[in-house]
Design a protein around this motif. Structure first.
Motif, PDB file in Angstrom:
ATOM      1  N   GLU A 169      14.430   7.437   7.326  1.00  0.00           N
ATOM      2  CA  GLU A 169      14.437   8.700   8.073  1.00  0.00           C
ATOM      3  C   GLU A 169      13.575   9.745   7.372  1.00  0.00           C
ATOM      4  OE1 GLU A 169      15.903   8.501  10.994  1.00  0.00           O
ATOM      5  OE2 GLU A 169      16.509   6.482  10.398  1.00  0.00           O
ATOM      6  N   TRP A 170      13.594   9.753   6.052  1.00  0.00           N
ATOM      7  CA  TRP A 170      12.837  10.748   5.298  1.00  0.00           C
ATOM      8  C   TRP A 170      11.393  10.314   5.059  1.00  0.00           C
ATOM      9  CZ3 TRP A 170      15.734  14.155   1.270  1.00  0.00           C
ATOM     10  CH2 TRP A 170      16.907  14.671   1.846  1.00  0.00           C
ATOM     11  N   LYS A 229      10.197   2.911   8.333  1.00  0.00           N
ATOM     12  CA  LYS A 229      10.862   2.395   9.530  1.00  0.00           C
ATOM     13  C   LYS A 229       9.855   1.711  10.445  1.00  0.00           C
ATOM     14  CE  LYS A 229      14.123   4.725  11.672  1.00  0.00           C
ATOM     15  NZ  LYS A 229      14.830   5.733  12.508  1.00  0.00           N
ATOM     16  N   PRO A 284       9.201   8.147   7.506  1.00  0.00           N
ATOM     17  CA  PRO A 284       9.123   7.372   8.760  1.00  0.00           C
ATOM     18  C   PRO A 284       8.246   6.123   8.718  1.00  0.00           C
ATOM     19  CG  PRO A 284       9.085   9.721   9.241  1.00  0.00           C
ATOM     20  CD  PRO A 284       8.990   9.590   7.746  1.00  0.00           C
ATOM     21  N   GLU A 316      21.741   7.949   8.326  1.00  0.00           N
ATOM     22  CA  GLU A 316      20.563   8.046   9.193  1.00  0.00           C
ATOM     23  C   GLU A 316      20.798   8.999  10.365  1.00  0.00           C
ATOM     24  OE1 GLU A 316      23.056   4.716  10.864  1.00  0.00           O
ATOM     25  OE2 GLU A 316      22.525   5.502   8.891  1.00  0.00           O
ATOM     26  N   GLU A 317      22.066   9.338  10.628  1.00  0.00           N
ATOM     27  CA  GLU A 317      22.388  10.241  11.726  1.00  0.00           C
ATOM     28  C   GLU A 317      22.642  11.668  11.252  1.00  0.00           C
ATOM     29  OE1 GLU A 317      25.634   8.589  13.896  1.00  0.00           O
ATOM     30  OE2 GLU A 317      24.570   6.732  14.396  1.00  0.00           O
TER      31      GLU A 317
END
Length: 344
Positions: free
Chosen positions: A159-160, A165, A162, A136-137
């Protein structure tokens, strides 16, 4: 949104499926979060009771795909779509299997998130953290560069995409399966023509076969695997559905047919245990049941993608890639590249 809630929330007898166009609108309201948290939670619960139709599932998949980052021009390969709520009782064979496939020059896409309800099991995301990788970073280009070099792409889905999340708090508060548990596995980040998709109940085979046909995969296999995963069992037969050109065919995969049926050790599958077993398999040092499970799954997927003419040929190929440690070398290169990558 209220109008859609009135249709899907009338109870088991009164509720009706939304049309595809209505489902697109409802999915858009939820994924964009124009709907309120109360409305989103109510919709998820009503759909859970009613059971999602093919058109409703398709709408959610397509809206998530629209919201996600999906790079172009990746080599054609296979998407391994397992449950994002993880595993508690089963070995994560798909992870080790991916490096065997990559060693056989088949690109693999893996994806996941930190654990979710209802199972709250060990996820691939947890395992990557344990080996020093925090996907994720990492910038997308680092993940893609590693994939182009090693043929293994891991996508941190939140992350890809959003909205996944953003919707996590509601899902955690509900604590149950929602339409997203299916839809998130079909975002198809690598635009893969081949799919291995895990399910828990065989009662969904027909419905998912129709969904995958609408999503235009070249060839899909739906697997009633361990803990609802895409992993074939090694200690008993596994029911699968092969979907190709609009046709779905039931296949029962029996490890006994190839002399591979092996008892699987019972253990507490913690994150550390999953990582240790994965590395031991790739080094050829694991319990034979775990090695056989990875070999069978890799061989079946190799045949599924058309890289070998038979499962038997796939078994010989995959055994050789493990014995030569070629799969371990791919894993070492992949993990080293991602461990050393730094987010810009």
């Amino acid at each position: 949104m209220i109008a859609f809630l009135k249709e899907v929330g009338r109870g088991k007898r009164g509720a009706r499926d939304l049309s595809y166009e209505e489902a697109l609108q409802a999915a858009d309201e939820i994924i964009s979060q124009r709907a309120t948290p109360a409305q989103i939670g109510a919709f998820f619960m009503a759909e859970r009771i009613k059971m999602e139709s093919v058109e409703e599932l398709q709408a959610f998949v397509e809206m998530l795909r629209k919201a996600a980052y999906r790079p172009e021009a990746l080599p054609e390969g296979i998407d391994c779509a397992g449950p994002y709520d993880g595993r508690k009782k089963a070995f994560f064979a798909s992870f080790a299997c991916s490096f065997v496939l990559a060693a056989a020059e088949v690109p693999v896409t893996l994806h996941g998130t930190p654990s979710l309800p209802p199972k709250w099991g060990v996820t691939l995301h947890d395992m990557l953290h344990a080996i020093g990788i925090r996907p994720e970073e990492l910038p997308r280009e680092s993940l893609l560069h590693t994939a182009r070099r090693t043929r293994v792409l891991y996508v941190p889905a939140e992350e890809w995409c959003p909205p996944l999340k953003e919707l996590r708090p509601i899902r955690e508060q509900l604590g149950m399966r929602t339409v997203l548990n299916t839809a998130e596995k079909l975002i198809d980040y690598g635009s893969s023509p081949y799919l291995a998709f895990g399910v828990y109940h065989n009662t969904v085979f027909d419905r998912l076969a129709r969904l995958l046909t609408k999503l235009n995969y070249r060839k899909s296999i739906i697997i009633q695997g361990s803990e609802g995963s895409e992993d074939l069992f090694i200690d008993r037969p596994t029911r699968t559905y092969v979907v190709e050109q609009g046709n779905a065919t039931l296949h029962v995969v029996s490890p006994e047919a190839w002399g591979l049926d092996t008892p699987v050790p019972e253990k507490d599958w913690t994150v550390a245990a999953q990582v240790e077993a994965t590395q031991a398999v790739l080094k050829g040092e694991a319990d034979m049941g775990l090695i056989n499970q990875v070999v069978l799954n890799a061989a079946y997927r190799l045949h599924h993608t058309g890289r070998v003419d038979s499962v038997e040929e796939g078994l010989y190929t995959c055994k050789a890639l493990l014995e030569s440690r070629r799969a371990w070398e791919v894993y070492e290169e992949w993990s080293s590249m991602l461990s050393s990558a730094v987010k810009a």
